[in-house]
Every structure is written in structure tokens, then in C-alpha cells.
Design a protein around this motif. Structure first.
Motif, PDB file in Angstrom:
ATOM      1  N   TRP A  83      -4.777  -2.353   6.780  1.00  0.00           N
ATOM      2  CA  TRP A  83      -4.182  -1.563   7.861  1.00  0.00           C
ATOM      3  C   TRP A  83      -5.005  -0.335   8.250  1.00  0.00           C
ATOM      4  O   TRP A  83      -5.395  -0.166   9.387  1.00  0.00           O
ATOM      5  CB  TRP A  83      -2.756  -1.146   7.468  1.00  0.00           C
ATOM      6  N   HIS A  84      -5.299   0.555   7.316  1.00  0.00           N
ATOM      7  CA  HIS A  84      -6.029   1.783   7.649  1.00  0.00           C
ATOM      8  C   HIS A  84      -7.250   1.979   6.750  1.00  0.00           C
ATOM      9  O   HIS A  84      -7.807   3.067   6.693  1.00  0.00           O
ATOM     10  CB  HIS A  84      -5.105   2.998   7.545  1.00  0.00           C
ATOM     11  N   TYR A 110      -7.796   2.243   3.593  1.00  0.00           N
ATOM     12  CA  TYR A 110      -7.828   3.038   2.366  1.00  0.00           C
ATOM     13  C   TYR A 110      -8.456   2.191   1.261  1.00  0.00           C
ATOM     14  O   TYR A 110      -8.239   0.976   1.203  1.00  0.00           O
ATOM     15  CB  TYR A 110      -6.416   3.448   1.952  1.00  0.00           C
ATOM     16  N   HIS A 145       0.158   4.058   1.196  1.00  0.00           N
ATOM     17  CA  HIS A 145      -0.021   4.914   2.366  1.00  0.00           C
ATOM     18  C   HIS A 145       1.090   4.740   3.396  1.00  0.00           C
ATOM     19  O   HIS A 145       1.750   5.699   3.770  1.00  0.00           O
ATOM     20  CB  HIS A 145      -1.390   4.633   3.015  1.00  0.00           C
ATOM     21  N   ALA A 146       1.287   3.507   3.815  1.00  0.00           N
ATOM     22  CA  ALA A 146       2.291   3.267   4.851  1.00  0.00           C
ATOM     23  C   ALA A 146       2.868   1.863   4.760  1.00  0.00           C
ATOM     24  O   ALA A 146       3.355   1.324   5.743  1.00  0.00           O
ATOM     25  CB  ALA A 146       1.695   3.496   6.239  1.00  0.00           C
ATOM     26  N   GLY A 147       2.773   1.256   3.577  1.00  0.00           N
ATOM     27  CA  GLY A 147       3.408  -0.041   3.391  1.00  0.00           C
ATOM     28  C   GLY A 147       2.589  -1.226   3.855  1.00  0.00           C
ATOM     29  O   GLY A 147       3.134  -2.296   4.113  1.00  0.00           O
ATOM     30  N   GLY A 148       1.286  -1.078   3.961  1.00  0.00           N
ATOM     31  CA  GLY A 148       0.430  -2.186   4.391  1.00  0.00           C
ATOM     32  C   GLY A 148       0.211  -3.209   3.282  1.00  0.00           C
ATOM     33  O   GLY A 148       0.511  -2.960   2.114  1.00  0.00           O
ATOM     34  N   CYS A 174      -7.430  -1.669   2.029  1.00  0.00           N
ATOM     35  CA  CYS A 174      -6.206  -2.027   2.753  1.00  0.00           C
ATOM     36  C   CYS A 174      -6.528  -2.469   4.182  1.00  0.00           C
ATOM     37  O   CYS A 174      -7.255  -1.782   4.896  1.00  0.00           O
ATOM     38  CB  CYS A 174      -5.241  -0.842   2.771  1.00  0.00           C
ATOM     39  N   CYS A 191       0.814  -1.220   0.000  1.00  0.00           N
ATOM     40  CA  CYS A 191       0.000   0.000   0.000  1.00  0.00           C
ATOM     41  C   CYS A 191       0.845   1.267   0.000  1.00  0.00           C
ATOM     42  O   CYS A 191       1.801   1.395   0.767  1.00  0.00           O
ATOM     43  CB  CYS A 191      -0.909  -0.011   1.225  1.00  0.00           C
TER      44      CYS A 191
HETATM   45 FE1  FES Z   1      -2.736   0.874   3.646  1.00  0.00          FE
HETATM   46 FE2  FES Z   1      -2.451   2.663   5.576  1.00  0.00          FE
HETATM   47  S1  FES Z   1      -1.022   1.189   4.916  1.00  0.00           S
HETATM   48  S2  FES Z   1      -4.183   2.255   4.385  1.00  0.00           S
END
Ligand code: FES
Length: 154
Positions: free
Chosen positions: A77-78, A80, A54-57, A75, A52
Motif C-alpha cells: 500500500w504505502h 513501508y 500503518h493503515a491495515g494494508g 507493504c 500492516c
Molecule cells: Fe502498509 Fe501503509 S498500510 S504502508
């Protein structure tokens, strides 16, 4: 999607076959050092960066949802929401209700953030991906380093 002839352009990479997959309608692989997920959903094939922007998810492992007519992956993780066909990130806006409280509004796109790639299934069932590396996208930052701990398993 289906074709026995490779299309011209950059190299096509064999990723695997769904019938040999232990993960259902998904294949994950490393092409040119880049982590890629191929997702089959309701007869369509998509290839997208696994990690991802955003932050590597582990985006490539997310649930599939229909958002505004787009097939998207969410995603883990968060949460998205990313369109599988073009890598756009979608979010749901808000509107103020009559009592002043915020209510869910229309879905909006912030544009492409996740890189998508060309994918085809050939006559023998093999899934092939041609990397699309044009320009720069946010997902390039994590494409080669799966900090999410994504395990590559076909
Ligand atoms: Fe995917 Fe934050 S790492 S939404």
C-alpha cells in the motif's frame, strides 16, 4: 529451522505445509482470530502479523527485500519496509548533496511496529506457529480485522 518437538510455552498452531500451498513460499492463516503470515525466504522461516500496522494494508503479500542486512517485507500500500525477523520499521534517510539537493542516505530503524511470532517446521513438513503476544505493538490495532481484504489462502 526444524524440530520435531514443540517448545514449551503458549500453544503451537498448525498453519499448513508449503507443498500444499498455492501461494509459493507463503502461508496465511488465522490463529486465535489474528491474521498471520508465514514467509519462507532463502532457507529461513518468519511469522509476522499479516496486516500492516500503518493503515491495515496487506503486508503479508508484500515483496521481500534485503535492507541493511535485514530480510524485510515491503507493504504494497504505502511501501513501508518491515523486518521479518523482529518487526522493525526501516526507512531511508536523506543527506544533502553538494548542489543542495537531497540524496538517499543511510537506512534507519524506528523500532518494532509489527508483531512477529515463533515459527518452526516439523519433520513431516508441517509449519507451526506460536503466537508472541507480549506487550503492545502498533500492529495489534489491525491484527484481528483485515481491512485490506486479505484473503486467507494456504
Ligand atoms: Fe502498509 Fe501503509 S498500510 S504502508
Amino acid at each position: 529451522m526444524g524440530s520435531s518437538e514443540p517448545e514449551p510455552g503458549p500453544a503451537w498452531h498448525f498453519v499448513g505445509k508449503f507443498e500444499e500451498s498455492t501461494t509459493g513460499d507463503r502461508l496465511h492463516g488465522v490463529l486465535g482470530g489474528r491474521y498471520i503470515s508465514v514467509i519462507r525466504h532463502e532457507g529461513s522461516l518468519f511469522a509476522i502479523d499479516s496486516v500492516c500496522f500503518h493503515a491495515g494494508g496487506p503486508l503479508g503479500l508484500g515483496d521481500i527485500e534485503d535492507v541493511n542486512g535485514h530480510t524485510c517485507v515491503v507493504c504494497p500500500w504505502h511501501y513501508y519496509v518491515v523486518a521479518l525477523d523482529n518487526g522493525e520499521k526501516w526507512y531511508q534517510g536523506t543527506v544533502q548533496g553538494p548542489d543542495g539537493k537531497l540524496l538517499p542516505g543511510a537506512w534507519k530503524s524506528v523500532g518494532q511496529r509489527q508483531r512477529t511470532h515463533h515459527v518452526q517446521q516439523r519433520e513431516d513438513g508441517g509449519i507451526w506457529v506460536q503466537l508472541n503476544l507480549e506487550g503492545q505493538l502498533a500492529s495489534d490495532e489491525y491484527a484481528y480485522k483485515p481491512e485490506c481484504g486479505l484473503r486467507i489462502q494456504t
